[in-house]
Write an enzyme that holds these catalytic residues in place. Structure first.
Site, PDB file in Angstrom:
ATOM      1  N   SER A  64       0.918  -1.247  -0.027  1.00 42.64           N
ATOM      2  CA  SER A  64      -0.048  -0.021  -0.063  1.00 42.64           C
ATOM      3  C   SER A  64       0.856   1.325  -0.068  1.00 42.64           C
ATOM      4  O   SER A  64       1.888   1.384   0.384  1.00 42.64           O
ATOM      5  CB  SER A  64      -0.835  -0.074   1.225  1.00 42.64           C
ATOM      6  N   GLN A  65       0.323   2.371  -0.487  1.00 41.39           N
ATOM      7  CA  GLN A  65       0.656   3.421  -0.506  1.00 41.39           C
ATOM      8  C   GLN A  65       1.066   4.029   1.009  1.00 41.39           C
ATOM      9  O   GLN A  65       0.562   3.739   2.085  1.00 41.39           O
ATOM     10  CB  GLN A  65      -0.219   4.677  -0.782  1.00 41.39           C
TER      11      GLN A  65
END
Length: 213
Positions: A64-65
């Site tokens: 994930s970011q």
């Protein structure tokens, strides 16, 4: 692959980026600053590890970011020794953030390829979850409930009742709900039967798959 002063400098820049975007929990920022994200990624993406972006990992999943990881973690309000259930171990990066903050982490992964890889990898970086389970995250982990917090790292079309049931009173469930785009949703258990619900903006996650293996 090593963790160098250059990597630490890049992490410090990343911390500034996500704090500018509204992450204020000092313990979350400290964890992001400490964890060598480049080691969690395929070597071909390692040069981009400290950009605030998601990247592909094995089994058609993503890491994930960093902002998303920080946002979800901040919502949990993690304290030392909090018992946290993570649904979707993935690369183990979110797991490491929770462990770095002093949580006792139980984590479930339903992709065998990722499960095997991450189970071997995390201890090499001195990150040791209380338990890492291969299984269906929709069911949670009733034998270890109740939890102070539950974090879901994949898009869920609906909110699994089993997860709500496994929260302590005062416990929090952070879950992205929806099909194409998801709404980040926070549930706070206020009594045996009651939950507060907060919707906190659009995000995009890979889907949470039921009984994949």
């Amino acid at each position: 692959m090593k963790d160098t002063h250059k990597h630490q400098g890049l992490r410090n820049q990343l911390v500034k980026i996500i704090s500018d975007k509204g992450i204020t929990d000092k313990n979350v920022l400290k964890a992001i600053a400490a964890i060598p994200r480049h080691l969690f990624m395929d070597s071909s993406f390692a040069d981009f590890a400290y950009q605030d972006k998601a990247f592909p990992i094995a089994a058609d999943q993503t890491i994930s970011q960093p902002y998303t990881v920080a946002f979800q973690t901040q919502l949990l309000e993690v304290k030392n020794n909090h018992k946290i259930l993570e649904i979707g171990t993935g690369s183990g990066y979110q797991t490491a953030v929770l462990l770095e903050m002093g949580a006792k982490v139980y984590t479930i992964e339903r992709q065998m390829e990722l499960f095997k890889k991450t189970k071997l990898f995390l201890p090499k970086l001195r990150y040791k979850p209380k338990n890492m389970i291969f299984g269906d995250g929709y069911k949670g982990l009733p034998e270890e409930a109740p939890f102070d917090g539950i974090i879901v790292t994949a898009g869920a079309p609906t909110v699994p009742n089993a997860l709500l049931a496994q929260l302590k009173i005062g416990g929090k469930l952070v879950i992205p709900v929806g099909d194409e785009d998801q709404i980040m949703t926070l549930f706070i258990r206020t009594s045996e039967k009651d939950f507060e619900k907060h919707e906190l903006g659009k995000f995009r996650f890979v889907p949470m798959l039921k009984e994949k293996n």
